[in-house]
Each structure stands twice: as C-alpha cells, then as structure tokens.
Design a protein around this motif. Structure first.
Motif, PDB file in Angstrom:
ATOM      1  N   ALA A 256      30.366  17.894-118.633  1.00 21.48           N
ATOM      2  CA  ALA A 256      30.425  16.411-118.152  1.00 21.48           C
ATOM      3  C   ALA A 256      31.593  16.152-117.657  1.00 21.48           C
ATOM      4  O   ALA A 256      32.531  15.691-116.767  1.00 21.48           O
ATOM      5  CB  ALA A 256      30.398  14.730-118.574  1.00 21.48           C
ATOM      6  N   ALA A 257      32.671  16.263-118.196  1.00 22.11           N
ATOM      7  CA  ALA A 257      34.593  16.253-117.800  1.00 22.11           C
ATOM      8  C   ALA A 257      34.822  17.469-117.060  1.00 22.11           C
ATOM      9  O   ALA A 257      35.686  16.947-115.898  1.00 22.11           O
ATOM     10  CB  ALA A 257      35.573  17.055-119.418  1.00 22.11           C
ATOM     11  N   ALA A 258      34.340  18.162-116.720  1.00 20.83           N
ATOM     12  CA  ALA A 258      34.534  19.171-115.950  1.00 20.83           C
ATOM     13  C   ALA A 258      33.706  18.698-114.386  1.00 20.83           C
ATOM     14  O   ALA A 258      34.801  18.805-113.236  1.00 20.83           O
ATOM     15  CB  ALA A 258      34.127  20.306-116.437  1.00 20.83           C
ATOM     16  N   LEU A 259      32.697  17.933-114.461  1.00 19.65           N
ATOM     17  CA  LEU A 259      32.246  17.665-113.038  1.00 19.65           C
ATOM     18  C   LEU A 259      32.949  15.966-112.830  1.00 19.65           C
ATOM     19  O   LEU A 259      32.515  16.055-111.600  1.00 19.65           O
ATOM     20  CB  LEU A 259      30.580  17.086-113.345  1.00 19.65           C
ATOM     21  CG  LEU A 259      29.337  18.147-113.213  1.00 19.65           C
ATOM     22  CD1 LEU A 259      28.451  18.313-114.277  1.00 19.65           C
ATOM     23  CD2 LEU A 259      30.009  18.896-112.014  1.00 19.65           C
ATOM     24  N   GLN A 260      33.588  15.416-114.048  1.00 22.03           N
ATOM     25  CA  GLN A 260      34.661  14.725-113.274  1.00 22.03           C
ATOM     26  C   GLN A 260      36.282  14.273-112.781  1.00 22.03           C
ATOM     27  O   GLN A 260      36.925  13.801-112.431  1.00 22.03           O
ATOM     28  CB  GLN A 260      34.735  13.185-114.227  1.00 22.03           C
ATOM     29  CG  GLN A 260      33.531  13.137-115.034  1.00 22.03           C
ATOM     30  CD  GLN A 260      32.734  12.177-113.646  1.00 22.03           C
ATOM     31  OE1 GLN A 260      33.850  10.812-113.343  1.00 22.03           O
ATOM     32  NE2 GLN A 260      31.597  12.254-113.422  1.00 22.03           N
ATOM     33  N   CYS A 261      36.857  15.785-112.748  1.00 21.94           N
ATOM     34  CA  CYS A 261      37.894  16.236-112.265  1.00 21.94           C
ATOM     35  C   CYS A 261      38.399  16.050-111.337  1.00 21.94           C
ATOM     36  O   CYS A 261      37.205  15.738-109.976  1.00 21.94           O
ATOM     37  CB  CYS A 261      38.090  17.779-112.548  1.00 21.94           C
ATOM     38  SG  CYS A 261      37.165  19.316-111.197  1.00 21.94           S
ATOM     39  N   VAL A 262      39.291  15.771-110.296  1.00 23.95           N
ATOM     40  CA  VAL A 262      39.184  15.256-109.533  1.00 23.95           C
ATOM     41  C   VAL A 262      40.809  15.566-108.731  1.00 23.95           C
ATOM     42  O   VAL A 262      41.667  16.420-110.019  1.00 23.95           O
ATOM     43  CB  VAL A 262      39.066  13.760-108.498  1.00 23.95           C
ATOM     44  CG1 VAL A 262      40.193  13.464-108.043  1.00 23.95           C
ATOM     45  CG2 VAL A 262      38.179  13.054-109.262  1.00 23.95           C
ATOM     46  N   GLY A 263      41.051  16.512-107.416  1.00 18.91           N
ATOM     47  CA  GLY A 263      42.748  17.413-107.255  1.00 18.91           C
ATOM     48  C   GLY A 263      42.063  18.606-107.485  1.00 18.91           C
ATOM     49  O   GLY A 263      41.422  19.062-109.251  1.00 18.91           O
ATOM     50  N   LYS A 264      42.808  19.878-106.669  1.00 16.10           N
ATOM     51  CA  LYS A 264      42.584  21.352-107.365  1.00 16.10           C
ATOM     52  C   LYS A 264      43.456  20.819-108.785  1.00 16.10           C
ATOM     53  O   LYS A 264      42.660  22.477-109.148  1.00 16.10           O
ATOM     54  CB  LYS A 264      42.750  22.058-106.227  1.00 16.10           C
ATOM     55  CG  LYS A 264      45.182  21.779-106.184  1.00 16.10           C
ATOM     56  CD  LYS A 264      45.045  22.682-104.293  1.00 16.10           C
ATOM     57  CE  LYS A 264      46.589  22.217-105.090  1.00 16.10           C
ATOM     58  NZ  LYS A 264      47.569  22.842-103.965  1.00 16.10           N
ATOM     59  N   ASP A 265      44.503  21.061-108.383  1.00 14.81           N
ATOM     60  CA  ASP A 265      45.734  21.696-109.883  1.00 14.81           C
ATOM     61  C   ASP A 265      44.325  20.984-111.455  1.00 14.81           C
ATOM     62  O   ASP A 265      43.855  21.531-112.699  1.00 14.81           O
ATOM     63  CB  ASP A 265      46.395  20.329-110.408  1.00 14.81           C
ATOM     64  CG  ASP A 265      47.855  21.422-109.412  1.00 14.81           C
ATOM     65  OD1 ASP A 265      47.592  22.964-108.706  1.00 14.81           O
ATOM     66  OD2 ASP A 265      48.446  20.013-108.488  1.00 14.81           O
ATOM     67  N   ALA A 266      43.793  20.168-111.506  1.00  8.59           N
ATOM     68  CA  ALA A 266      43.156  19.706-112.438  1.00  8.59           C
ATOM     69  C   ALA A 266      42.104  19.760-112.633  1.00  8.59           C
ATOM     70  O   ALA A 266      40.685  20.688-113.541  1.00  8.59           O
ATOM     71  CB  ALA A 266      42.490  18.015-112.542  1.00  8.59           C
ATOM     72  N   CYS A 267      40.659  20.790-111.893  1.00  5.89           N
ATOM     73  CA  CYS A 267      39.438  20.803-111.002  1.00  5.89           C
ATOM     74  C   CYS A 267      39.424  22.773-111.589  1.00  5.89           C
ATOM     75  O   CYS A 267      39.116  23.169-112.309  1.00  5.89           O
ATOM     76  CB  CYS A 267      39.426  21.102-110.007  1.00  5.89           C
ATOM     77  SG  CYS A 267      38.471  19.434-109.833  1.00  5.89           S
ATOM     78  N   ALA A 268      41.320  23.267-110.793  1.00  7.08           N
ATOM     79  CA  ALA A 268      41.551  24.535-111.790  1.00  7.08           C
ATOM     80  C   ALA A 268      41.640  24.791-113.467  1.00  7.08           C
ATOM     81  O   ALA A 268      40.920  25.480-113.717  1.00  7.08           O
ATOM     82  CB  ALA A 268      42.626  25.454-110.686  1.00  7.08           C
TER      83      ALA A 268
END
Length: 184
Positions: free
Chosen positions: A88-100
């Motif tokens: 769930a937390a991974a699905l909420q990431c926004v932006g390339k740095d946070a998602c990486a």
C-alpha cells in the motif's frame, strides 16, 4: 511529529530521519498520515516536484521529503510493516525519487531468508537488517525482536578476514539465536 508541519524543509527532513531511526509504534499512524497527505498533495504535479532551482544540486527539498517519508513509513526502527502495508505504501509513492526508494525497500523487504549485513568501520559498525538500518547493536537487537520467533536470517559480513568482524558476526548470530530466530 510537530516538526513535520514546519515550513522549513531542513527541519522536516531532520524530523523524518529522527523518526525513522528512533520512532516507535505510537508514531506509525501519524507518520503514515503525513505520507498520504504529502502524496495526495503532489500527485499529478510530479514535474513541479522534481524541478530543481537554478544552482541546486540533487533533488528538490520536497522530493527529498517524499523519499524520507517513504523511509519513515516503510523502514522505521519502531515497527515491521506487513507485506500488505508495504504494498500500500509503495502504491502511494509520488515522484521518481520517492518511488525508487519505495521500490528498493519493497525488494529488500521481500528477500528470504532475511539478511543481516554489517561492516565494522571506525567507532561503530554499520548495520542493515532487510530494509532497516539500526544505528547501534542495541537497536539491531530491538529490531530483531520485532520479527516472529523462528524467522530465518542470513548474516553477511564484509572484510571477512578481520578478526573483529568475525567476533561481531558471532555476536549477531548469538543475538538472533537468543531471540528464537534461525540464524545462518
């Protein structure tokens, strides 16, 4: 927690790093709520999030906050998130740095057996347990005890020929065994 609402990005970043390293179960939900609020604010505005001001090196302050929020939620010293919570937390990431960062943490958390790695440099050994980075041996022991008894761990070391690393490895294996874990 109050510092997460500070208008100064450096204050927020310091607070997030502190929460990641020293948070406990009581800050899990408030930290998650900050992460979700931040993600909702920036979703759809990724280009603004990832723009840097002229002369700035590295990601913007807000992009760094996103990355640290991911760490504070997914790799906190105070709790071990479930696989569903990590998803769930991974699905909420926004932006390339946070998602990486979310992707890297998600991968480390899924590895089995769970890895404990260390290298002894200088005053204090550098420790990693899956996606977590306990700052001391005491915090490592605390983190180990958050896992269910019988969990399997592999202990890895760097600079295997150094005697103090052999001693440290034996200490970590003993710590795992005393906590009722399967140490390899």
């Amino acid at each position: 927690m109050k510092a997460l609402d500070n208008p100064d990005n450096e204050v927020v970043l310091d607070a997030l790093k502190f929460l990641e390293a020293h948070g406990d179960q009581s800050v899990e939900q408030p930290t998650l709520q900050h992460y979700l609020k931040w993600s909702d604010h920036w979703r759809g505005h990724e280009s603004r999030l990832e723009n840097r001001e002229a002369g700035e090196l590295g990601p913007s302050g807000e992009a760094e906050i996103g990355k640290e929020l991911v760490r504070a939620v997914m790799a906190n010293q105070g709790w071990v998130p479930s696989a569903a919570e990590l998803d769930a937390a991974a699905l909420q990431c926004v932006g390339k740095d946070a998602c990486a960062e979310a992707d890297e943490i998600h991968k480390k958390s899924a590895e089995r057996p769970i890895s404990v790695s260390f290298w002894d440099i200088g005053q204090r050994p550098q420790l990693a347990l899956a996606q977590f980075t306990p700052g001391t041996m005491e915090l490592l022991e605390e983190k180990i005890r958050q896992f269910p008894r019988g969990t399997r761990f592999n202990v890895y070391q760097f600079a295997e020929t150094e005697t103090r690393n052999q001693v440290l490895k034996q200490r970590i294996v003993k710590m795992l065994e005393e906590a009722g874990m399967d140490a390899q």
